[in-house]
Write an enzyme that holds these catalytic residues in place. Structure first.
Site, PDB file in Angstrom:
ATOM      1  N   TYR A 126      18.718  21.302  -4.979  1.00  0.00           N
ATOM      2  CA  TYR A 126      19.284  22.085  -6.183  1.00  0.00           C
ATOM      3  C   TYR A 126      19.554  23.326  -6.120  1.00  0.00           C
ATOM      4  CZ  TYR A 126      18.115  17.567  -8.562  1.00  0.00           C
ATOM      5  OH  TYR A 126      18.248  16.207  -8.958  1.00  0.00           O
ATOM      6  N   LYS A 178       8.601  13.182   1.874  1.00  0.00           N
ATOM      7  CA  LYS A 178       9.267  12.314   2.790  1.00  0.00           C
ATOM      8  C   LYS A 178       9.373  12.851   4.150  1.00  0.00           C
ATOM      9  CE  LYS A 178      11.995   8.760   3.286  1.00  0.00           C
ATOM     10  NZ  LYS A 178      11.519   7.214   3.105  1.00  0.00           N
ATOM     11  N   ASP A 211       9.093   7.041  -1.567  1.00  0.00           N
ATOM     12  CA  ASP A 211       9.752   5.810  -1.783  1.00  0.00           C
ATOM     13  C   ASP A 211       8.464   4.707  -2.235  1.00  0.00           C
ATOM     14  OD1 ASP A 211       9.471   6.564   0.713  1.00  0.00           O
ATOM     15  OD2 ASP A 211      10.475   4.822   1.424  1.00  0.00           O
ATOM     16  N   ASP A 235      12.624  15.305 -10.067  1.00  0.00           N
ATOM     17  CA  ASP A 235      13.715  14.939 -11.372  1.00  0.00           C
ATOM     18  C   ASP A 235      13.684  13.537 -11.266  1.00  0.00           C
ATOM     19  OD1 ASP A 235      15.760  15.189 -13.030  1.00  0.00           O
ATOM     20  OD2 ASP A 235      17.144  15.923 -11.393  1.00  0.00           O
ATOM     21  N   ASP A 239      11.359  10.792 -14.559  1.00  0.00           N
ATOM     22  CA  ASP A 239      12.403   9.993 -15.576  1.00  0.00           C
ATOM     23  C   ASP A 239      11.675   8.447 -15.338  1.00  0.00           C
ATOM     24  OD1 ASP A 239      14.016  11.872 -16.047  1.00  0.00           O
ATOM     25  OD2 ASP A 239      15.849  10.360 -16.123  1.00  0.00           O
TER      26      ASP A 239
END
Ligand code: NAD
Length: 341
Positions: A126, A178, A211, A235, A239
């Site tokens: 970002y 990751k 994941d 982010d 959610d």
């Protein structure tokens, strides 16, 4: 003598922003919170009024007040101006995005969810270092975005997560990453977090691949407590976590820096329901509670949480996303009645 009320910058935002901001302000008032409001524009409404998505008077207000309550701001997809949310977070170095997810509405997929996600808010993909690469006459034949992770940023957010866990009496911090694939950026984050963890022997620490974390959050969310991760992973997973407690309408966020903090709902401007008077104002109201704690008014925050929880649990008024039929104002009025009890 009564202590003077601190002034906070309020940015109502756009879409459902003004509707839910009005609710949060009425509820804070009803709970006896002591604040003065300095209302400012940003995003689409600021472009319309002042031809600038982040006007100097808004920045000046934030610089003076150091505390912001912000409604959602629409960001155009693809072309158009860059996210003003991201710009404010970067301008004031609001490096820690704290996103609690706690069950209020009973009868959902899970009961008693109580998780906190801490998202690094200033680095990762970002940072906006991206460009097109032209080839064979096509100026947009390829595109490249750069993920930036610094030792400084990874250490600062890891330490924040452990300090938060300690302060909040939490048992465990999990770093989701990751590092198996992104060996440099995510590998650095993992190495730094592992080192920081050694300074907090009283808090359990582990790491998990992002994941798999997404899957385990659905299968068995109770195995987690505090989660920390880089910007984009945070982010997305926040959610997902909002989904565990009934949806985006319930999720608050605090963007915390060394000397400035901005509180908002996790959700966006919800153009599909904007102006219809049906938005659930709980996310921004709970964000206002985080803000009240931040400015030393935890008593008002507790009163609001108790009233919101009672209205939702006992079904006085539930908005559409809760399976009810109350509008934003009816829900807010019900919370105000509870506050008067
Ligand atoms: P969104 O969060 O606005 O909406 C997703 C879905 O959740 C929609 O169906 C919406 O109706 C529902 N929803 C969201 N908040 C709700 C509420 N309070 N009550 C009831 N239902 C609610 O996500 P989006 O549609 O992907 O994004 C819309 C715009 O918001 C985009 O421009 C995006 O960039 C922006 N956005 C801003 C912020 C922010 O200001 N911090 C955060 C996320 C998205």
């Amino acid at each position: 003598m009564k202590p003077t009320a601190p002034t906070i910058t309020v940015i109502p935002g756009d879409g459902i922003g003004p509707e839910v901001t009005r609710s949060a302000l009425r509820i804070m008032d009803g709970a006896g919170a002591r604040i003065e409001v300095d209302e400012r524009l940003a995003g689409v409404t600021a472009i319309e009024a002042l031809n600038d998505p982040l006007p100097e008077q808004t920045l000046g207000s934030i610089r003076r007040n150091r505390v912001v309550l912000k409604g959602p701001l629409t960001t155009p997809k693809g072309s158009g101006f860059r996210s003003i949310n991201v710009a404010i977070r970067r301008e004031f170095d609001l490096y820690a995005n704290v996103r609690p997810a706690k069950t209020i509405l009973p009868g959902g997929r899970y009961e008693n969810i109580d998780l906190v996600l801490i998202r690094e808010n200033t680095e990762g993909l970002y940072v906006g270092v991206e460009h097109y690469i032209g080839m064979d006459g096509d100026p947009r034949a390829a595109a490249e975005s750069v993920m930036i992770i610094t030792r400084f940023g990874a250490e600062r957010i890891s330490r924040y997560a452990f300090e938060y866990a300690r302060r909040a009496g939490r048992r465990k911090v999990t770093l989701a990453h990751k590092a198996n694939i992104l060996k440099y950026t995510q590998g650095l984050f993992l190495d730094v977090a592992r080192e920081v963890a050694k300074d907090y022997p009283d808090i359990e620490w582990d790491d998990a691949i992002i994941d798999a974390t997404a899957m385990w959050l659905v299968l068995d969310p109770y195995r987690f407590d505090v989660l920390v991760m880089e910007n984009m992973f945070g982010d997305i997973l926040s959610d997902e976590m909002a989904g565990l407690i009934g949806g985006l309408g319930f999720a608050p966020a605090g963007n915390i820096g060394a000397d400035t903090a901005m509180f908002e709902a996790v959700h966006g401007s919800a153009p599909d329901i904007a102006g219809k008077g049906v938005a659930n104002p709980t996310g921004l109201t709970l964000a206002a509670c985080l803000m009240l704690e931040h400015i030393g008014q935890a008593d008002a925050a507790e009163r609001i949480r108790a009233a919101v929880s009672a209205v939702i649990r006992e079904g006085d008024a539930r908005t559409l996303d809760m399976g009810g039929s109350a509008g934003t104002v009816e829900f807010t009025d019900a919370v105000l009645r509870r506050l008067e009890d």
